[in-house]
Design a protein around this motif. Structure first.
Motif, PDB file in Angstrom:
ATOM      1  N   THR A 405      70.853  -5.602  96.188  1.00  0.00           N
ATOM      2  CA  THR A 405      71.982  -5.255  97.054  1.00  0.00           C
ATOM      3  C   THR A 405      71.706  -3.933  97.772  1.00  0.00           C
ATOM      4  O   THR A 405      71.024  -3.072  97.244  1.00  0.00           O
ATOM      5  CB  THR A 405      73.241  -5.141  96.196  1.00  0.00           C
ATOM      6  OG1 THR A 405      72.901  -4.473  94.985  1.00  0.00           O
ATOM      7  CG2 THR A 405      73.778  -6.513  95.863  1.00  0.00           C
ATOM      8  N   SER A 419      59.549  -0.420  86.287  1.00  0.00           N
ATOM      9  CA  SER A 419      60.122  -1.708  85.904  1.00  0.00           C
ATOM     10  C   SER A 419      61.288  -2.069  86.811  1.00  0.00           C
ATOM     11  O   SER A 419      62.086  -1.210  87.200  1.00  0.00           O
ATOM     12  CB  SER A 419      60.587  -1.627  84.444  1.00  0.00           C
ATOM     13  OG  SER A 419      61.847  -2.229  84.265  1.00  0.00           O
ATOM     14  N   GLY A 420      61.395  -3.347  87.117  1.00  0.00           N
ATOM     15  CA  GLY A 420      62.486  -3.814  87.948  1.00  0.00           C
ATOM     16  C   GLY A 420      63.830  -3.660  87.269  1.00  0.00           C
ATOM     17  O   GLY A 420      64.832  -3.322  87.902  1.00  0.00           O
ATOM     18  N   GLY A 421      63.866  -3.905  85.965  1.00  0.00           N
ATOM     19  CA  GLY A 421      65.119  -3.770  85.235  1.00  0.00           C
ATOM     20  C   GLY A 421      65.648  -2.350  85.322  1.00  0.00           C
ATOM     21  O   GLY A 421      66.841  -2.127  85.562  1.00  0.00           O
ATOM     22  N   ILE A 422      64.765  -1.402  85.142  1.00  0.00           N
ATOM     23  CA  ILE A 422      65.187  -0.004  85.217  1.00  0.00           C
ATOM     24  C   ILE A 422      65.613   0.324  86.650  1.00  0.00           C
ATOM     25  O   ILE A 422      66.552   1.087  86.873  1.00  0.00           O
ATOM     26  CB  ILE A 422      64.066   0.931  84.722  1.00  0.00           C
ATOM     27  CG1 ILE A 422      63.644   0.557  83.293  1.00  0.00           C
ATOM     28  CG2 ILE A 422      64.509   2.394  84.784  1.00  0.00           C
ATOM     29  CD1 ILE A 422      64.775   0.459  82.286  1.00  0.00           C
ATOM     30  N   MET A 424      67.136  -1.698  88.651  1.00  0.00           N
ATOM     31  CA  MET A 424      68.504  -2.200  88.789  1.00  0.00           C
ATOM     32  C   MET A 424      69.485  -1.242  88.111  1.00  0.00           C
ATOM     33  O   MET A 424      70.606  -1.045  88.582  1.00  0.00           O
ATOM     34  CB  MET A 424      68.618  -3.587  88.170  1.00  0.00           C
ATOM     35  CG  MET A 424      68.148  -4.720  89.069  1.00  0.00           C
ATOM     36  SD  MET A 424      68.920  -4.732  90.725  1.00  0.00           S
ATOM     37  CE  MET A 424      70.651  -4.940  90.302  1.00  0.00           C
ATOM     38  N   ALA A 425      69.086  -0.659  86.989  1.00  0.00           N
ATOM     39  CA  ALA A 425      69.963   0.305  86.313  1.00  0.00           C
ATOM     40  C   ALA A 425      70.156   1.533  87.200  1.00  0.00           C
ATOM     41  O   ALA A 425      71.254   2.099  87.273  1.00  0.00           O
ATOM     42  CB  ALA A 425      69.382   0.696  84.959  1.00  0.00           C
ATOM     43  N   ILE A 427      70.103   1.576  90.470  1.00  0.00           N
ATOM     44  CA  ILE A 427      71.000   1.216  91.575  1.00  0.00           C
ATOM     45  C   ILE A 427      72.451   1.156  91.095  1.00  0.00           C
ATOM     46  O   ILE A 427      73.352   1.710  91.713  1.00  0.00           O
ATOM     47  CB  ILE A 427      70.551  -0.127  92.201  1.00  0.00           C
ATOM     48  CG1 ILE A 427      69.232   0.081  92.926  1.00  0.00           C
ATOM     49  CG2 ILE A 427      71.614  -0.663  93.157  1.00  0.00           C
ATOM     50  CD1 ILE A 427      68.447  -1.184  93.173  1.00  0.00           C
ATOM     51  N   GLY A 428      72.669   0.498  89.938  1.00  0.00           N
ATOM     52  CA  GLY A 428      74.037   0.388  89.428  1.00  0.00           C
ATOM     53  C   GLY A 428      74.620   1.750  89.100  1.00  0.00           C
ATOM     54  O   GLY A 428      75.751   2.071  89.479  1.00  0.00           O
ATOM     55  N   PHE A 429      73.838   2.571  88.408  1.00  0.00           N
ATOM     56  CA  PHE A 429      74.330   3.900  88.055  1.00  0.00           C
ATOM     57  C   PHE A 429      74.627   4.714  89.306  1.00  0.00           C
ATOM     58  O   PHE A 429      75.648   5.385  89.404  1.00  0.00           O
ATOM     59  CB  PHE A 429      73.307   4.644  87.195  1.00  0.00           C
ATOM     60  CG  PHE A 429      73.665   6.093  86.973  1.00  0.00           C
ATOM     61  CD1 PHE A 429      74.523   6.463  85.952  1.00  0.00           C
ATOM     62  CD2 PHE A 429      73.173   7.087  87.815  1.00  0.00           C
ATOM     63  CE1 PHE A 429      74.877   7.791  85.769  1.00  0.00           C
ATOM     64  CE2 PHE A 429      73.526   8.416  87.637  1.00  0.00           C
ATOM     65  CZ  PHE A 429      74.377   8.775  86.608  1.00  0.00           C
ATOM     66  N   ARG A 431      75.413   3.786  92.289  1.00  0.00           N
ATOM     67  CA  ARG A 431      76.618   3.336  92.966  1.00  0.00           C
ATOM     68  C   ARG A 431      77.847   3.767  92.172  1.00  0.00           C
ATOM     69  O   ARG A 431      78.825   4.269  92.732  1.00  0.00           O
ATOM     70  CB  ARG A 431      76.574   1.814  93.112  1.00  0.00           C
ATOM     71  CG  ARG A 431      77.446   1.286  94.248  1.00  0.00           C
ATOM     72  CD  ARG A 431      77.517  -0.238  94.283  1.00  0.00           C
ATOM     73  NE  ARG A 431      76.251  -0.938  94.336  1.00  0.00           N
ATOM     74  CZ  ARG A 431      75.517  -1.092  95.435  1.00  0.00           C
ATOM     75  NH1 ARG A 431      75.904  -0.558  96.583  1.00  0.00           N
ATOM     76  NH2 ARG A 431      74.387  -1.762  95.400  1.00  0.00           N
ATOM     77  N   SER A 432      77.794   3.587  90.860  1.00  0.00           N
ATOM     78  CA  SER A 432      78.945   3.905  90.022  1.00  0.00           C
ATOM     79  C   SER A 432      79.252   5.402  90.065  1.00  0.00           C
ATOM     80  O   SER A 432      80.407   5.801  90.145  1.00  0.00           O
ATOM     81  CB  SER A 432      78.640   3.462  88.590  1.00  0.00           C
ATOM     82  OG  SER A 432      79.724   3.712  87.751  1.00  0.00           O
ATOM     83  N   HIS A 470      60.703   6.934  86.498  1.00  0.00           N
ATOM     84  CA  HIS A 470      60.527   6.213  85.241  1.00  0.00           C
ATOM     85  C   HIS A 470      59.118   5.640  85.255  1.00  0.00           C
ATOM     86  O   HIS A 470      58.736   4.972  86.222  1.00  0.00           O
ATOM     87  CB  HIS A 470      61.546   5.069  85.149  1.00  0.00           C
ATOM     88  CG  HIS A 470      61.119   3.947  84.225  1.00  0.00           C
ATOM     89  ND1 HIS A 470      60.459   2.824  84.667  1.00  0.00           N
ATOM     90  CD2 HIS A 470      61.243   3.808  82.890  1.00  0.00           C
ATOM     91  CE1 HIS A 470      60.206   2.030  83.634  1.00  0.00           C
ATOM     92  NE2 HIS A 470      60.669   2.599  82.552  1.00  0.00           N
ATOM     93  N   LEU A 537      67.040   7.311  79.406  1.00  0.00           N
ATOM     94  CA  LEU A 537      67.390   6.800  80.729  1.00  0.00           C
ATOM     95  C   LEU A 537      68.583   7.574  81.285  1.00  0.00           C
ATOM     96  O   LEU A 537      68.605   7.938  82.469  1.00  0.00           O
ATOM     97  CB  LEU A 537      67.695   5.301  80.621  1.00  0.00           C
ATOM     98  CG  LEU A 537      68.076   4.567  81.898  1.00  0.00           C
ATOM     99  CD1 LEU A 537      67.060   4.786  83.006  1.00  0.00           C
ATOM    100  CD2 LEU A 537      68.232   3.072  81.612  1.00  0.00           C
TER     101      LEU A 537
ATOM    102  N   TRP B 639      68.898  -7.940  82.295  1.00  0.00           N
ATOM    103  CA  TRP B 639      68.490  -7.530  83.636  1.00  0.00           C
ATOM    104  C   TRP B 639      69.266  -8.369  84.638  1.00  0.00           C
ATOM    105  O   TRP B 639      69.138  -9.593  84.665  1.00  0.00           O
ATOM    106  CB  TRP B 639      66.980  -7.731  83.782  1.00  0.00           C
ATOM    107  CG  TRP B 639      66.431  -7.327  85.117  1.00  0.00           C
ATOM    108  CD1 TRP B 639      67.081  -6.715  86.141  1.00  0.00           C
ATOM    109  CD2 TRP B 639      65.081  -7.515  85.561  1.00  0.00           C
ATOM    110  NE1 TRP B 639      66.234  -6.496  87.193  1.00  0.00           N
ATOM    111  CE2 TRP B 639      64.996  -6.973  86.871  1.00  0.00           C
ATOM    112  CE3 TRP B 639      63.937  -8.070  84.985  1.00  0.00           C
ATOM    113  CZ2 TRP B 639      63.810  -6.991  87.602  1.00  0.00           C
ATOM    114  CZ3 TRP B 639      62.760  -8.078  85.718  1.00  0.00           C
ATOM    115  CH2 TRP B 639      62.701  -7.538  87.016  1.00  0.00           C
ATOM    116  N   GLY B 675      71.672  -3.109  85.683  1.00  0.00           N
ATOM    117  CA  GLY B 675      72.058  -3.870  86.859  1.00  0.00           C
ATOM    118  C   GLY B 675      73.022  -3.110  87.728  1.00  0.00           C
ATOM    119  O   GLY B 675      73.285  -1.936  87.503  1.00  0.00           O
TER     120      GLY B 675
END
Lengths: 718, 718
Positions: A405, A419-422, A424-425, A427-429, A431-432, A470, A537, B639, B675
């Motif tokens: 997004t 890592s892609g998962g990190i 995404m974390a 991006i989410g963090f 935004r939040s 990371h 993290l 993820w 995420g």
């Protein structure tokens, strides 16, 4: 068998080294003999016991006078292995007479012991004075290359693994920092009334070892163990040198100028091609197109598709080669098996960068496939990001070159993840927490572009003030360390190194090697490079968010001002944990604070204004804390009361801060808010105004301040 | 001068101790002489070198045979201070002949050295074999009382402060745990091919020292330093004993039954009086009344006010003595200066508890005022909570006996804080996180009721499953430790100890004392008592929230199942940090997992199902993880992808969990969600269904699981 003293140095140092290595190689050895190792030490100014071979009593006396009394004498004979049993060893000989008689006695004893033995002569060796036993060594790390190590000697230290590492070569200052870098550093300063060891001499040994291993690539492990460190001088009693003659292929590295030039085109492109662009919802090539368009990217967008003429309103091309204008970066959204051919076309089109979203390369075992694309990229001088990534964001250009997004809160923090998962974390963090971001970059398999490329780009990127990374491994730790050392002088570099677990006992033939836990090396080298290390993290994310918000402190004096005594205690604990110095309160300043607080409040530091105080008490004390030159940073502890509710507190802090800013006073302020849920809004308001504030935690605001300080110290700013 | 061996023990042990103490006291000494200290050791079975005084060669031989060869012999003469200079010392005598000749030689040498000296005889002493040098000692802590200490000996250990403490007396098991409780524990197990030291013998020394100091209150410090620990046995080479004859007043403690009876009336009252109740907004007595009423408390409420007849619809009384019925607890909302008189009336009314909200006592320097009310309370047997507190909540009774805002999310966590500010943070966090709470209690000045009273109450309170406490000091650390040890066998006890900074060098005359950092004692004693220590306010809060949610694990095998490889690495790091054991995956289970995941995914542990997988892959692997008996706890790494969005993940996890629960399978599950912001709602949904889940952090979910494990291990459940 032994080194003959050569005071005239008839052989040049480099010739000595070459001769020793050639001999070892010719004999198929991967180690130097003890005498060879000592010759190497002589050449590099590493003190070892002086020694020589005497074939007559008078020669022994001359030698002894050369090495200095007292001396040790030992029979040298190929047939006599147990020298002591043969009464062929004498220690502590104090003068010429003793040496003369000693020579005769040893020879006589040896003859009596084994009448058939060849008696080569008697070895005369300087007798070492004992001292604090330390170890100086070197290992070759697959990522960091030559490292020099220092620790105390002895079995206890092996048990405690109390050893510190630096990239070789080291300066005198770095070597001295190693002496302070071990847990047991006090041992070197003299304990129980003993004298300190000779720090300069020890540092010189470390410097010389680091120079030796740096200049002689074939030395892969080295131990000086023990080194006797004395009040005056230091001598290595035993030396081990392990060699490896296998040639190493150096890693391909463009020049720094070239990196910056290419990275600028990739990160700030005027034109982007999307290879595998699609009009079909749910396809990665569709998400990438939409993110570029909806993200507000103003440059050219060229969809590449084998059949389509138009995708989402943009003219499509069959190949990048068909695009009329220049392209700065090509984003790949096609399956792995098609990447090689498309990359070749990207190369022919002279596009400087390829963002390889596709997975299916080394991470799935397809190492050859990855090697193939790397070779293609090298041929055309195309830089590769990925493969196996989400892509990247560069908000100043409204660029979302990713299938995730879009992200649009512009700011000064650049983040990357392996890592892609990190990712995404992140991006989410972001935004939040409404974290202002300049870039978020996925590095994935790091087939080419890695952290050091990003560092050189962010160094000169005016939109970035902090870099937070990371990473799981560093493909070239040495290049990373060099980049970080340079960049961290200007901008904070925060690193979360995942995979801290020791790799288990490595097959090492040296003590230094056995002591080298993988994480200890990262710890020391990252600090040596000015990097602020995140332990979690959350730390990575909070440091990235908070560091650019805080002004750089101008000194070490931190003051806590708190309404809750209980928060004051926890904030003080957090200061200790984060290496912050609570200012010893000068008496005039103490008196000045006391004027504002109740008589039973506590001045000193923390300044405890007590819980029931009105807004003016907070305001007056905070103003004083900002105005007084001797104070360099403030930590606020707020306690929710009816008389000073959370938003009132937030507003008053912002007011004082702005008032002082107008007078040119800017200091880092962090705050911990204890109270009912309204403190969440208050913390958020404070953060928006440059006060790093958190509810329900005393540790996080102090950790962020600590991170800012760690960077400022490493950069020489405080 | 020396101890005569007394194999018959003609004097009783207690008589020996009494005689030694009486002598020291009579002579105004605060230490025992070395021979006295050795006698004490003999009585308590602490091995010291055996020795005796011989006045003839034959007596020397007899003695030597008694202590065992080899022996050391030394001249004993008041005039000969420099025994070696007088050639009055012989070491390593191996047999009777050597001793016989040695006696004559020593006497002769002494006579020659000083013909006028009185030659008392020759001391014959067992010659100690060296071994690993350790220190065993004891100190008296103002809060914890007698502590026994163990560490390695030698200067390096003093530098590293590698020492461990336990409350005395200790059992054999506890003593053995001390040997493993130091950083350098490996030293005792034999390194570099050496043999292990005699753990049983060393434990016996520790046990006996702990018994000695426990039974002899006058011994305030003790050092055995060094103790030589050998492959076979351990002997103290030097003993120091420091005495203090000052009498100590024991703290007043009701019996545990009495505590529980009184605390039950206070915490679960049928009738509450509010002293200083008010109808006027903004007054504390008004807030307390409103909170009681609006909180939904169903018992009797009696406002006490000098003039009013009715307050907020409740009949008011001038004094508690005027109230017709029984009252269980009186909440004080009046200024400090009126407390004493009202408390006297509370006592006359036989109310068992007073909740003292008012400040203005010891915390502002008014120590006398506090002592006065404590004396009044003791006279009437009233228990005091506070003063200087916000009051307390007990949600099962809908009781908000506080001036803060009401709290109504019922649950199983009981929390207490020493500081009001931290109390407010607890309330805000609880509300924000919807943490289910049974009680929140302010302890403030702790003039009477403290953590141990609360522990005994919560132990038997069926509404409480976990107790989480913030404290700055423990007024009676020993009583707390006893309570915690008992309670933690049934319910987790989490403690955030504020003020971890070492108190600086304390004036100690023993090595053990100098090594005792304040926090190290807390660390060891809290662990000894089964307490889970929180390192930060957030830890305290998250542990309180998460521990009751998770079922107790039945074994140590933890498995990570992750969609993001990057999260898997960080989750593994967190397992190491939190002392969790990643299960070594059996090959059949590995094969079973592999059936569900892509070929390039990684089984093993973490089980990496890879990022692009549909919900069924998560579901199948999680089901397998729950079904297989060998796995005891799951850590999930999610993820965010289009194919398995956050809420889909949350629902599937809850589904599998419920499915397994129906089959009687319950295991702790924690989750880290990486995420975009939707993971926040997913985490919250999971938490509501018993999965401890967090967004943007890999460390917190694992820390909560780690806390559950720490408790379960201490309680002997896993």
């Amino acid at each position: 068998m032994t080194t003959v003293i050569d005071p005239l140095h008839t052989e040049r140092p480099t010739d000595v080294v070459r001769r020793l290595l050639d001999t070892a190689k010719a004999e198929g050895r991967n180690a130097l003999t003890a005498p060879e190792a000592k010759q190497l030490c002589d050449v590099y100014g590493i003190p070892v016991p002086k020694e020589g071979l005497a074939t007559s009593a008078e020669a022994a006396v001359t030698l002894a006078e050369g090495v200095g009394f007292p001396v040790v004498m030992k029979i040298v004979s190929p047939q006599i292995l147990h020298k002591t049993e043969a009464r062929g060893v004498l220690v502590g000989l104090q003068n010429a007479d003793a040496v003369r008689q000693g020579f005769e006695a040893i020879m006589e004893n040896a003859r009596a012991y084994d009448p058939g033995a060849d008696l080569i002569g008697v070895q005369v060796q300087q007798m070492l004075q004992s001292g604090v036993e330390v170890i100086v060594g070197s290992i070759t790390d697959p990522s960091f290359g030559k490292l020099v190590a220092f620790g105390l000697g002895g079995v206890l230290v092996e048990v405690l693994k109390d050893i510190t590492f630096r990239l070789a070569p080291v300066s005198r200052e770095e070597a001295l920092s190693m002496l302070d870098g071990i847990q047991a550093a006090e041992m070197l300063k003299g304990v129980r009334g003993g004298k300190a060891v000779d720090h300069e001499a020890l540092a010189e040994v470390i410097v010389n070892v680091s120079r030796l291993v740096d200049e002689v690539p074939e030395i892969v492990e080295l131990d000086l163990n023990p080194v006797f460190a004395r009040e005056n001088g230091a001598t290595a009693a035993d030396v081990r040198v392990v060699l490896d003659f296998a040639a190493r292929t150096p890693r391909y590295r463009p020049s720094q100028e070239q990196i910056v030039r290419q990275m600028n085109r990739i990160m700030k492109p005027e034109a982007v091609a999307v290879i595998g662009a699609s009009a079909e919802d749910g396809k990665i090539g569709n998400s990438v197109m939409k993110n570029l368009i909806n993200g507000g990217y103003k440059g050219e967008i060229y969809p590449i598709h084998p059949k389509a003429d138009n995708i989402l309103g943009y003219r499509a091309y069959k190949s990048v080669k068909d695009v009329p204008g220049d392209i700065d970066v090509a984003v790949f959204a096609i399956p792995a098996k098609f990447v090689a051919q498309a990359l070749d076309e990207v190369g022919e089109k002279k596009i400087p960068g390829a963002v390889l979203i596709p997975s299916g390369f080394a991470e799935t075992g397809n190492v050859e496939g990855q090697e193939e694309i790397v070779a293609i990229a090298r041929k055309h001088d195309v830089r590769l990001m990925g493969p196996n990534i989400y892509g990247f964001y560069y908000t100043p250009k409204n660029l979302c070159a990713t299938f995730c997004t879009p992200y649009d809160v512009k700011g000064k923090a650049a983040l990357s993840s392996q890592s892609g998962g990190i990712g995404m974390a992140i991006i989410g963090f972001s935004r939040s927490a409404k974290m202002g971001v300049s870039a978020i970059v996925g590095l994935g398999n790091k087939s080419d572009i890695d952290e050091d490329d990003l560092l050189y780009f962010f160094e000169q990127d005016d939109n970035t003030q902090v870099v937070a990374m990371h990473c799981e491994d560093l493909k070239d730790g040495r290049a990373f360390a060099e980049a970080a050392k340079q960049v961290s002088k200007k901008k904070p570099v925060v690193v979360l190194k995942a995979g801290r677990t020791a790799l288990g006992a490595r097959a090492a033939s040296s003590h230094t090697g056995a002591l080298a836990g993988n994480d200890r090396i990262y710890e020391d080298v990252l600090r040596q490079s000015g990097v602020v290390r995140a332990r979690s993290l959350q730390d990575l994310l909070q440091f990235a968010r908070g560091i650019p918000v805080l002004p750089t402190p101008k000194g070490e004096n931190v003051v806590i001002i708190t309404g809750a005594g209980g928060s004051g205690v926890l904030l003080s604990d957090a200061c200790v944990d984060n290496g912050l110095s609570l200012m010893a309160m000068p008496s005039d300043l103490d008196a000045a604070f006391r004027k504002f607080i109740p008589p039973f409040g506590a001045a000193g530091n923390p300044v405890d204004i007590t819980g029931g105080e009105p807004p003016s008490t907070y305001q007056n004390t905070i103003r004083l804390g900002l105005e007084d030159d001797r104070i360099h940073a403030l930590i606020l502890g707020y306690w929710h009361t009816i008389i000073t509710p959370p938003m009132v507190f937030a507003k008053l802090v912002i007011e004082v801060k702005e008032e002082m800013k107008a007078k040119g006073i800017e200091k880092p302020i962090v705050a911990s808010l204890a109270g009912d849920v309204q403190v969440e809004e208050a913390a958020s308001r404070l953060y928006d105004h440059g006060v790093v504030a958190y509810p329900y935690t005393t540790e996080t605001p102090v950790a962020v301040l600590g991170a800012k300080y760690k960077w400022a110290r490493a950069a020489g700013l405080v």
